[in-house]
Design a protein around this motif. Sequence first.
Motif, mmCIF file in Angstrom:
data_model
loop_
_atom_site.group_PDB
_atom_site.id
_atom_site.type_symbol
_atom_site.label_atom_id
_atom_site.label_comp_id
_atom_site.label_asym_id
_atom_site.label_seq_id
_atom_site.Cartn_x
_atom_site.Cartn_y
_atom_site.Cartn_z
ATOM 1 N N ASN A 84 0.836 -1.200 0.000
ATOM 2 C CA ASN A 84 0.000 0.000 0.000
ATOM 3 C C ASN A 84 0.868 1.246 0.000
ATOM 4 N N ASN A 85 0.268 2.354 -0.378
ATOM 5 C CA ASN A 85 0.965 3.648 -0.395
ATOM 6 C C ASN A 85 2.313 3.515 -1.115
ATOM 7 N N LEU A 86 2.271 2.952 -2.280
ATOM 8 C CA LEU A 86 3.504 2.706 -3.024
ATOM 9 C C LEU A 86 4.200 3.996 -3.427
ATOM 10 N N LYS A 87 5.519 3.941 -3.439
ATOM 11 C CA LYS A 87 6.351 5.084 -3.771
ATOM 12 C C LYS A 87 7.226 4.739 -4.972
ATOM 13 N N PRO A 88 7.689 5.739 -5.693
ATOM 14 C CA PRO A 88 8.552 5.454 -6.852
ATOM 15 C C PRO A 88 9.766 4.605 -6.495
ATOM 16 N N GLU A 89 10.297 4.772 -5.298
ATOM 17 C CA GLU A 89 11.474 3.988 -4.898
ATOM 18 C C GLU A 89 11.143 2.522 -4.632
ATOM 19 N N ASP A 90 9.876 2.148 -4.671
ATOM 20 C CA ASP A 90 9.499 0.733 -4.567
ATOM 21 C C ASP A 90 9.594 0.017 -5.918
ATOM 22 N N THR A 91 9.887 0.752 -6.955
ATOM 23 C CA THR A 91 9.985 0.168 -8.297
ATOM 24 C C THR A 91 11.105 -0.858 -8.376
ATOM 25 N N GLY A 92 10.830 -1.964 -9.053
ATOM 26 C CA GLY A 92 11.837 -2.996 -9.254
ATOM 27 C C GLY A 92 11.187 -4.306 -9.638
ATOM 28 N N VAL A 93 12.020 -5.298 -9.861
ATOM 29 C CA VAL A 93 11.525 -6.654 -10.070
ATOM 30 C C VAL A 93 11.434 -7.320 -8.702
ATOM 31 N N TYR A 94 10.276 -7.843 -8.408
ATOM 32 C CA TYR A 94 10.035 -8.492 -7.120
ATOM 33 C C TYR A 94 10.081 -10.006 -7.304
ATOM 34 N N TYR A 95 10.876 -10.638 -6.469
ATOM 35 C CA TYR A 95 11.048 -12.086 -6.504
ATOM 36 C C TYR A 95 10.589 -12.684 -5.171
ATOM 37 N N CYS A 96 10.019 -13.870 -5.224
ATOM 38 C CA CYS A 96 9.852 -14.609 -3.987
ATOM 39 C C CYS A 96 10.859 -15.756 -3.991
ATOM 40 N N ALA A 97 11.221 -16.163 -2.790
ATOM 41 C CA ALA A 97 12.222 -17.205 -2.628
ATOM 42 C C ALA A 97 11.891 -18.019 -1.388
ATOM 43 N N ALA A 98 12.405 -19.230 -1.347
ATOM 44 C CA ALA A 98 12.133 -20.121 -0.229
ATOM 45 C C ALA A 98 13.389 -20.853 0.189
ATOM 46 N N ASP A 99 13.490 -21.047 1.472
ATOM 47 C CA ASP A 99 14.548 -21.900 1.987
ATOM 48 C C ASP A 99 14.086 -22.462 3.314
ATOM 49 N N PHE A 100 14.671 -23.576 3.665
ATOM 50 C CA PHE A 100 14.205 -24.261 4.865
ATOM 51 C C PHE A 100 14.595 -23.504 6.127
ATOM 52 N N LEU A 101 15.778 -22.868 6.078
ATOM 53 C CA LEU A 101 16.265 -22.146 7.253
ATOM 54 C C LEU A 101 16.984 -20.909 6.763
ATOM 55 N N ALA A 102 16.410 -19.752 6.948
ATOM 56 C CA ALA A 102 17.004 -18.527 6.406
ATOM 57 C C ALA A 102 16.511 -17.319 7.172
ATOM 58 N N GLY A 103 17.270 -16.244 7.042
ATOM 59 C CA GLY A 103 16.820 -14.961 7.522
ATOM 60 C C GLY A 103 16.123 -14.237 6.397
ATOM 61 N N CYS A 104 16.588 -13.020 6.078
ATOM 62 C CA CYS A 104 15.979 -12.281 4.975
ATOM 63 C C CYS A 104 17.055 -11.665 4.090
ATOM 64 N N ARG A 105 18.121 -12.409 3.893
ATOM 65 C CA ARG A 105 19.161 -11.974 2.953
ATOM 66 C C ARG A 105 19.087 -12.852 1.712
ATOM 67 N N PRO A 106 19.231 -12.261 0.536
ATOM 68 C CA PRO A 106 19.101 -13.054 -0.693
ATOM 69 C C PRO A 106 20.052 -14.248 -0.751
ATOM 70 N N ASP A 107 21.269 -14.106 -0.216
ATOM 71 C CA ASP A 107 22.248 -15.185 -0.338
ATOM 72 C C ASP A 107 21.915 -16.393 0.524
ATOM 73 N N GLU A 108 20.862 -16.279 1.324
ATOM 74 C CA GLU A 108 20.460 -17.404 2.175
ATOM 75 C C GLU A 108 19.441 -18.314 1.494
ATOM 76 N N TYR A 109 18.983 -17.934 0.303
ATOM 77 C CA TYR A 109 17.881 -18.647 -0.340
ATOM 78 C C TYR A 109 18.338 -19.399 -1.576
ATOM 79 N N LYS A 110 17.811 -20.622 -1.728
ATOM 80 C CA LYS A 110 18.195 -21.466 -2.862
ATOM 81 C C LYS A 110 17.089 -21.589 -3.909
ATOM 82 N N ILE A 111 15.845 -21.436 -3.521
ATOM 83 C CA ILE A 111 14.721 -21.633 -4.441
ATOM 84 C C ILE A 111 14.156 -20.259 -4.779
ATOM 85 N N TRP A 112 14.092 -19.940 -6.072
ATOM 86 C CA TRP A 112 13.658 -18.610 -6.514
ATOM 87 C C TRP A 112 12.591 -18.699 -7.590
#
Length: 122
Positions: A84-112
Motif C-alpha cells: 500500500n501507499n507505493l512510492k517510486p522507490e518501490d519500483t523494481g523486479v520483485y522475486y519470492c524465494a524459499a529456503d528451509f532455514l534462512a533470515g531475509c538476505r538473498p544469499d540465504e535462499y536457494k529456491i527462486w
Amino acid sequence: EVQLVESGGGLVQPGGSLRLSCAASGITVDDYVIGWFRQAPGTEREGVSCISESANTTYYKLSVKGRFTISTDSAKNTVYLQMNNLKPEDTGVYYCAADFLAGCRPDEYKIWGQGTQVTVSS
C-alpha cells in the motif's frame, strides 16, 4: 519439481496498491521461510519482507514497515505481499524465494521464482 510463481505486478501511480502472490508447488510454504526480494536497475537484490509460519516470525525492511504486509494462505500454498501507499522507490523486479532455514538476505535462499515487475510512476 519445486516451483515458485510470482504474479500481481504492474504499473501503479504513487500512493496506489498492489498485491503480489507467490504460488508454491513441490514444497509446503508453512514448512519454509518465504521471502520477498526486489531488485531495481543497477542495484543489488534486497530483502523486503520474509515470513516463517513455523517460527511465527515476520521481517520487514524499515522503508516498507507500515505499508507492506506479508501473509500466508496455507490452503492455497501461497504467500502474498500486500503493498500500500507505493512510492517510486518501490519500483523494481520483485522475486519470492524459499529456503528451509534462512533470515531475509538473498544469499540465504536457494529456491527462486522468475520475478514480477512493479513500476510506481505517475
